[in-house]
Structures are given as C-alpha cells and as structure tokens.
Design a protein around this motif. Structure first.
Motif, PDB file in Angstrom:
ATOM      1  N   ASP A 272      34.746  50.310  54.572  1.00  0.00           N
ATOM      2  CA  ASP A 272      35.857  49.438  55.384  1.00  0.00           C
ATOM      3  C   ASP A 272      35.282  48.473  53.766  1.00  0.00           C
ATOM      4  OD1 ASP A 272      36.876  51.273  57.457  1.00  0.00           O
ATOM      5  OD2 ASP A 272      35.174  49.964  59.089  1.00  0.00           O
ATOM      6  N   CYS A 273      35.263  48.165  53.420  1.00  0.00           N
ATOM      7  CA  CYS A 273      34.993  47.294  52.271  1.00  0.00           C
ATOM      8  C   CYS A 273      35.714  47.643  51.312  1.00  0.00           C
ATOM      9  CB  CYS A 273      33.374  46.784  51.666  1.00  0.00           C
ATOM     10  SG  CYS A 273      32.366  46.432  52.759  1.00  0.00           S
ATOM     11  N   GLU A 274      36.384  48.211  50.468  1.00  0.00           N
ATOM     12  CA  GLU A 274      37.230  48.885  50.106  1.00  0.00           C
ATOM     13  C   GLU A 274      38.538  47.687  49.738  1.00  0.00           C
ATOM     14  OE1 GLU A 274      38.364  53.004  50.166  1.00  0.00           O
ATOM     15  OE2 GLU A 274      36.797  54.103  49.756  1.00  0.00           O
ATOM     16  N   SER A 275      38.923  47.584  50.548  1.00  0.00           N
ATOM     17  CA  SER A 275      40.088  46.538  51.202  1.00  0.00           C
ATOM     18  C   SER A 275      39.606  45.062  50.354  1.00  0.00           C
ATOM     19  CB  SER A 275      40.378  46.228  52.397  1.00  0.00           C
ATOM     20  OG  SER A 275      39.095  46.261  52.972  1.00  0.00           O
ATOM     21  N   LEU A 276      37.711  44.229  50.781  1.00  0.00           N
ATOM     22  CA  LEU A 276      37.966  43.458  50.422  1.00  0.00           C
ATOM     23  C   LEU A 276      37.459  43.013  48.729  1.00  0.00           C
ATOM     24  CD1 LEU A 276      34.811  43.450  52.344  1.00  0.00           C
ATOM     25  CD2 LEU A 276      37.190  42.226  53.278  1.00  0.00           C
ATOM     26  N   GLU A 277      37.662  42.052  48.527  1.00  0.00           N
ATOM     27  CA  GLU A 277      37.059  41.094  46.363  1.00  0.00           C
ATOM     28  C   GLU A 277      36.144  41.082  46.818  1.00  0.00           C
ATOM     29  OE1 GLU A 277      39.510  37.986  45.332  1.00  0.00           O
ATOM     30  OE2 GLU A 277      41.629  38.868  47.011  1.00  0.00           O
ATOM     31  N   LEU A 278      35.907  41.557  44.902  1.00  0.00           N
ATOM     32  CA  LEU A 278      34.950  41.421  44.701  1.00  0.00           C
ATOM     33  C   LEU A 278      33.916  40.778  44.834  1.00  0.00           C
ATOM     34  CD1 LEU A 278      32.710  43.801  43.059  1.00  0.00           C
ATOM     35  CD2 LEU A 278      34.024  43.677  40.908  1.00  0.00           C
ATOM     36  N   GLY A 279      32.816  40.217  45.201  1.00  0.00           N
ATOM     37  CA  GLY A 279      32.197  39.141  45.610  1.00  0.00           C
ATOM     38  C   GLY A 279      31.872  38.677  46.278  1.00  0.00           C
TER      39      GLY A 279
END
Length: 83
Positions: A29-36
């Motif tokens: 699910d974190c794939e949609s989040l931005e790095l950092g």
C-alpha cells in the motif's frame, strides 16, 4: 515433543505467516506514498520484524519435526532390536 507442543509450533507458524502477509500488504500500500514518508519506514520495520518472526517460527517447526523423526527412529531401533 507431545502433540500439544507440535500443535503449538504449527499454530505459531500459521500466526507468524498471517502477520507476514498482513505486513506485506501494508508495505504494498505504500507504493502510492512519496519517498521519505515516515509511514514507509514504519511499514518496512514492521515487515522486517514479521519476516524474522516467521523465519524463527519455521526454525522452531523444523526442530519440532526433527525431534519427532529422531523419536521415531529410536522407537524403530528399540522395537526391532530387542528380542
């Protein structure tokens, strides 16, 4: 190495695999989040912990099964070797 012990090892293994699957899904699910994003770090940490727990559960299960094998071999030698 009773039946209860082996059931506990199997149940623990199943629980750890469920936890690993859940943390893997959260990580996906974190794939949609931005790095950092701090959520990504938390998800990775939870996944790595679940993975280590699952690996330890596998080791425990293998040791339990190995113990049964040894016990069976001893029983075979005892039953076949004494007349």
């Amino acid at each position: 190495m009773s039946d209860d012990t082996s059931n506990l090892a199997v149940d623990a293994f199943k629980a750890k695999l469920r936890s690993l699957k859940e943390t893997w899904m959260e990580l996906q699910d974190c794939e949609s989040l931005e790095l950092g994003d701090p959520f990504i770090d938390d998800a990775w940490n939870e996944y790595l912990t679940a993975r280590i727990d699952a690996e330890n559960a596998i080791t425990d299960l293998v040791q339990e099964l190995g113990g049964f094998y040894i016990l069976a071999q001893i029983s075979n030698v005892y039953a076949g070797g004494v007349e």
